[in-house]
Design a protein around this motif. Structure first.
Motif, PDB file in Angstrom:
ATOM      1  N   PHE A  70     -18.088  44.190 -24.095  1.00  0.00           N
ATOM      2  CA  PHE A  70     -18.296  42.698 -23.972  1.00  0.00           C
ATOM      3  C   PHE A  70     -18.809  42.029 -25.191  1.00  0.00           C
ATOM      4  O   PHE A  70     -18.477  41.149 -26.001  1.00  0.00           O
ATOM      5  CB  PHE A  70     -18.811  41.924 -22.810  1.00  0.00           C
ATOM      6  CG  PHE A  70     -19.089  40.559 -22.772  1.00  0.00           C
ATOM      7  CD1 PHE A  70     -18.071  39.586 -22.472  1.00  0.00           C
ATOM      8  CD2 PHE A  70     -20.245  40.117 -23.081  1.00  0.00           C
ATOM      9  CE1 PHE A  70     -18.042  38.456 -22.514  1.00  0.00           C
ATOM     10  CE2 PHE A  70     -20.471  38.617 -23.014  1.00  0.00           C
ATOM     11  CZ  PHE A  70     -19.523  38.071 -22.629  1.00  0.00           C
ATOM     12  N   THR A  71     -20.003  42.734 -25.690  1.00  0.00           N
ATOM     13  CA  THR A  71     -20.882  42.532 -27.048  1.00  0.00           C
ATOM     14  C   THR A  71     -19.664  42.470 -27.989  1.00  0.00           C
ATOM     15  O   THR A  71     -19.690  41.644 -29.120  1.00  0.00           O
ATOM     16  CB  THR A  71     -21.999  43.240 -26.960  1.00  0.00           C
ATOM     17  OG1 THR A  71     -22.812  42.971 -25.914  1.00  0.00           O
ATOM     18  CG2 THR A  71     -22.747  42.825 -28.283  1.00  0.00           C
ATOM     19  N   TYR A  72     -19.144  43.657 -28.194  1.00  0.00           N
ATOM     20  CA  TYR A  72     -18.182  43.580 -29.265  1.00  0.00           C
ATOM     21  C   TYR A  72     -17.000  42.673 -29.182  1.00  0.00           C
ATOM     22  O   TYR A  72     -16.517  42.277 -30.381  1.00  0.00           O
ATOM     23  CB  TYR A  72     -17.563  45.134 -29.138  1.00  0.00           C
ATOM     24  CG  TYR A  72     -18.480  46.257 -29.874  1.00  0.00           C
ATOM     25  CD1 TYR A  72     -18.741  46.515 -31.141  1.00  0.00           C
ATOM     26  CD2 TYR A  72     -18.848  47.476 -29.064  1.00  0.00           C
ATOM     27  CE1 TYR A  72     -19.467  47.339 -31.652  1.00  0.00           C
ATOM     28  CE2 TYR A  72     -19.415  48.540 -29.476  1.00  0.00           C
ATOM     29  CZ  TYR A  72     -20.238  48.246 -30.834  1.00  0.00           C
ATOM     30  OH  TYR A  72     -20.746  49.349 -31.234  1.00  0.00           O
ATOM     31  N   GLU A  73     -16.519  42.454 -28.292  1.00  0.00           N
ATOM     32  CA  GLU A  73     -15.384  41.453 -28.044  1.00  0.00           C
ATOM     33  C   GLU A  73     -15.879  40.097 -28.398  1.00  0.00           C
ATOM     34  O   GLU A  73     -15.368  39.470 -29.355  1.00  0.00           O
ATOM     35  CB  GLU A  73     -15.122  41.300 -26.488  1.00  0.00           C
ATOM     36  CG  GLU A  73     -14.165  40.361 -26.257  1.00  0.00           C
ATOM     37  CD  GLU A  73     -13.830  39.884 -25.080  1.00  0.00           C
ATOM     38  OE1 GLU A  73     -13.058  39.062 -24.476  1.00  0.00           O
ATOM     39  OE2 GLU A  73     -14.130  40.923 -23.921  1.00  0.00           O
ATOM     40  N   GLN A  74     -17.140  39.722 -28.242  1.00  0.00           N
ATOM     41  CA  GLN A  74     -17.594  38.544 -28.673  1.00  0.00           C
ATOM     42  C   GLN A  74     -18.149  38.682 -30.285  1.00  0.00           C
ATOM     43  O   GLN A  74     -17.892  37.514 -30.928  1.00  0.00           O
ATOM     44  CB  GLN A  74     -19.287  38.290 -28.029  1.00  0.00           C
ATOM     45  CG  GLN A  74     -19.039  37.861 -26.572  1.00  0.00           C
ATOM     46  CD  GLN A  74     -18.208  36.687 -26.450  1.00  0.00           C
ATOM     47  OE1 GLN A  74     -17.180  36.471 -25.796  1.00  0.00           O
ATOM     48  NE2 GLN A  74     -18.805  35.511 -26.954  1.00  0.00           N
ATOM     49  N   ALA A  75     -18.535  39.722 -30.577  1.00  0.00           N
ATOM     50  CA  ALA A  75     -18.677  39.796 -32.151  1.00  0.00           C
ATOM     51  C   ALA A  75     -17.310  39.681 -32.908  1.00  0.00           C
ATOM     52  O   ALA A  75     -17.328  38.920 -34.211  1.00  0.00           O
ATOM     53  CB  ALA A  75     -19.140  41.145 -32.569  1.00  0.00           C
ATOM     54  N   TYR A  76     -16.415  40.267 -32.398  1.00  0.00           N
ATOM     55  CA  TYR A  76     -15.066  40.166 -32.982  1.00  0.00           C
ATOM     56  C   TYR A  76     -14.306  38.558 -32.749  1.00  0.00           C
ATOM     57  O   TYR A  76     -13.980  37.926 -33.936  1.00  0.00           O
ATOM     58  CB  TYR A  76     -13.986  40.952 -32.448  1.00  0.00           C
ATOM     59  CG  TYR A  76     -14.176  42.467 -32.354  1.00  0.00           C
ATOM     60  CD1 TYR A  76     -14.799  42.950 -33.582  1.00  0.00           C
ATOM     61  CD2 TYR A  76     -13.852  43.420 -31.169  1.00  0.00           C
ATOM     62  CE1 TYR A  76     -15.169  44.256 -33.553  1.00  0.00           C
ATOM     63  CE2 TYR A  76     -14.168  44.809 -31.184  1.00  0.00           C
ATOM     64  CZ  TYR A  76     -14.768  45.238 -32.537  1.00  0.00           C
ATOM     65  OH  TYR A  76     -14.999  46.656 -32.483  1.00  0.00           O
ATOM     66  N   LYS A  77     -14.816  38.000 -31.804  1.00  0.00           N
ATOM     67  CA  LYS A  77     -14.529  36.615 -31.733  1.00  0.00           C
ATOM     68  C   LYS A  77     -14.924  35.718 -32.653  1.00  0.00           C
ATOM     69  O   LYS A  77     -14.442  34.887 -33.362  1.00  0.00           O
ATOM     70  CB  LYS A  77     -14.783  35.982 -30.135  1.00  0.00           C
ATOM     71  CG  LYS A  77     -14.341  34.568 -29.890  1.00  0.00           C
ATOM     72  CD  LYS A  77     -14.727  34.226 -28.426  1.00  0.00           C
ATOM     73  CE  LYS A  77     -14.486  32.958 -28.167  1.00  0.00           C
ATOM     74  NZ  LYS A  77     -15.414  31.843 -28.713  1.00  0.00           N
ATOM     75  N   PHE A 110     -10.518  41.745 -27.035  1.00  0.00           N
ATOM     76  CA  PHE A 110     -10.435  40.441 -27.903  1.00  0.00           C
ATOM     77  C   PHE A 110      -9.086  40.060 -28.056  1.00  0.00           C
ATOM     78  O   PHE A 110      -8.768  38.915 -27.853  1.00  0.00           O
ATOM     79  CB  PHE A 110     -10.971  40.967 -29.067  1.00  0.00           C
ATOM     80  CG  PHE A 110     -10.963  39.562 -30.249  1.00  0.00           C
ATOM     81  CD1 PHE A 110     -11.320  38.486 -30.169  1.00  0.00           C
ATOM     82  CD2 PHE A 110     -10.114  39.948 -31.149  1.00  0.00           C
ATOM     83  CE1 PHE A 110     -10.960  37.698 -31.266  1.00  0.00           C
ATOM     84  CE2 PHE A 110      -9.978  39.340 -32.225  1.00  0.00           C
ATOM     85  CZ  PHE A 110     -10.451  38.013 -31.929  1.00  0.00           C
ATOM     86  N   PHE A 111      -8.221  40.953 -28.336  1.00  0.00           N
ATOM     87  CA  PHE A 111      -6.786  40.549 -28.694  1.00  0.00           C
ATOM     88  C   PHE A 111      -5.876  39.918 -27.648  1.00  0.00           C
ATOM     89  O   PHE A 111      -5.289  39.338 -27.529  1.00  0.00           O
ATOM     90  CB  PHE A 111      -6.105  41.556 -29.363  1.00  0.00           C
ATOM     91  CG  PHE A 111      -6.337  41.954 -30.539  1.00  0.00           C
ATOM     92  CD1 PHE A 111      -6.008  40.765 -31.619  1.00  0.00           C
ATOM     93  CD2 PHE A 111      -6.843  42.820 -31.180  1.00  0.00           C
ATOM     94  CE1 PHE A 111      -6.510  41.140 -32.973  1.00  0.00           C
ATOM     95  CE2 PHE A 111      -7.533  43.079 -32.485  1.00  0.00           C
ATOM     96  CZ  PHE A 111      -6.917  42.129 -33.648  1.00  0.00           C
TER      97      PHE A 111
END
Length: 310
Positions: A70-77, A110-111
């Motif tokens: 989730f943290t990675y997803e937010q960083a990509y966003k 993310f995608f």
């Protein structure tokens, strides 16, 4: 000059100094750490020096966790919203952490959540196969390439090539933490300390190997440097030093390395929690470029293959 807008991303186990992060525009995500039942974020809730103090005072050996998907997803966003067209995310070795898996999972999440980003932003997750400066140093160099206008593929190729040759050779000044973390058998740790033996440890493709034992602290740095030089394919390739809580060890290694290799190391890195927890806060080491190896590091393709086999 490339028209791509590239973001380099990593985790705090890379041990990149704050000044290099600012100058190089690298995004570094904090690794969660539990100390005596309390959760913290590395380099956000305390400095590296403060962590050494907490490590020494802790009742139980601290434990690191991987950054969540989730943290990675937010960083990509966040990167997408800031207009980045490409993200290169380099993680600590998959041999010792689930960080790579979480980073890839976060990418896919993310995608799925943001289909509008498909075709507009490319994310490449790289398993460094290394620890500390073994991927922190090349990331700083890659960031310099980025600032000079190098393209996405050029930077990825540089990092992949570096990770296929980089070797870390280091030693702890005490076996106490290796004993507590279970890295080597308790009996061997006890006997080694009693005899004043210090293991020289190599980290290659995420695997740690004791390559030699040295008697006495004064012989440690010279032997590490001699061994590291014997592993070099290109003696003129840049090197860098890592040390822990005692900066004099890093300074000594820096000076001696200049004589052994014939040129100054590029930098001195300070070992963070991932190294200190398992090897102790007082360590010293060096990275060199060895012979090129067949790529055994994790990739998205290998990850998918493993998932199908299970």
């Amino acid at each position: 000059m490339s028209e791509e807008k590239i973001l380099l991303m990593t985790d705090t186990a890379s041990d990149i100094a704050d000044e290099d992060l600012i100058a190089s525009e690298i995004m570094m995500l904090p690794i969660p750490i539990t100390i005596d039942g309390q959760g913290y974020l590395e380099r956000m809730d305390f400095t590296t020096e403060e962590f050494y103090d907490r490590l020494a005072a802790s009742k139980e050996l601290p434990v690191t966790s991987h950054i969540s998907s989730f943290t990675y997803e937010q960083a990509y966003k966040d990167a997408f919203e800031r207009g980045y067209t490409h993200v290169i995310n380099v993680t600590i070795t998959s041999e010792g952490s689930n960080m790579f898996v979480a980073a890839v999972t976060g990418k896919r999440q993310f995608f799925e959540e943001h289909p509008e980003a498909v075709g507009k932003m490319e994310i490449k997750v790289l398993d460094s196969g290394s620890y500390t400066l073994g991927y922190g140093y090349p990331l700083v160099e890659a960031a310099k390439m980025n600032l000079k206008g190098a393209g996405f593929e050029q930077i990825v190729d540089y990092l992949e090539d570096f990770f296929s040759t980089v070797e870390i050779h280091f030693a702890p000044y005490s076996l106490e933490y290796a004993k507590r973390s279970g890295r080597i058998p308790v009996a061997a740790a006890f006997v080694g300390d009693m005899l004043g033996l210090r293991p020289i440890i190599s980290i290659i493709d995420g695997k740690t190997t004791i390559v030699e034992k040295v008697r006495g602290d004064k012989n440690l740095i010279p032997r590490i440097l001699d061994y590291a030089r014997s592993r070099c394919v290109d003696k003129d390739a840049p090197t860098a030093i890592v040390c822990g809580c005692d900066p004099t060890c890093g300074d000594d290694a820096f000076r001696q390395a200049k004589k052994v290799f014939g040129h100054k190391p590029k930098a001195i890195y300070q070992a963070g929690a991932s190294i200190a927890i398992n090897a102790g806060p007082k360590v010293v080491g060096i990275i060199v470029r060895g012979a090129k190896r067949v790529n055994t590091r994790m990739s998205e393709k290998k990850l998918d293959t493993l998932a199908k086999e299970q």
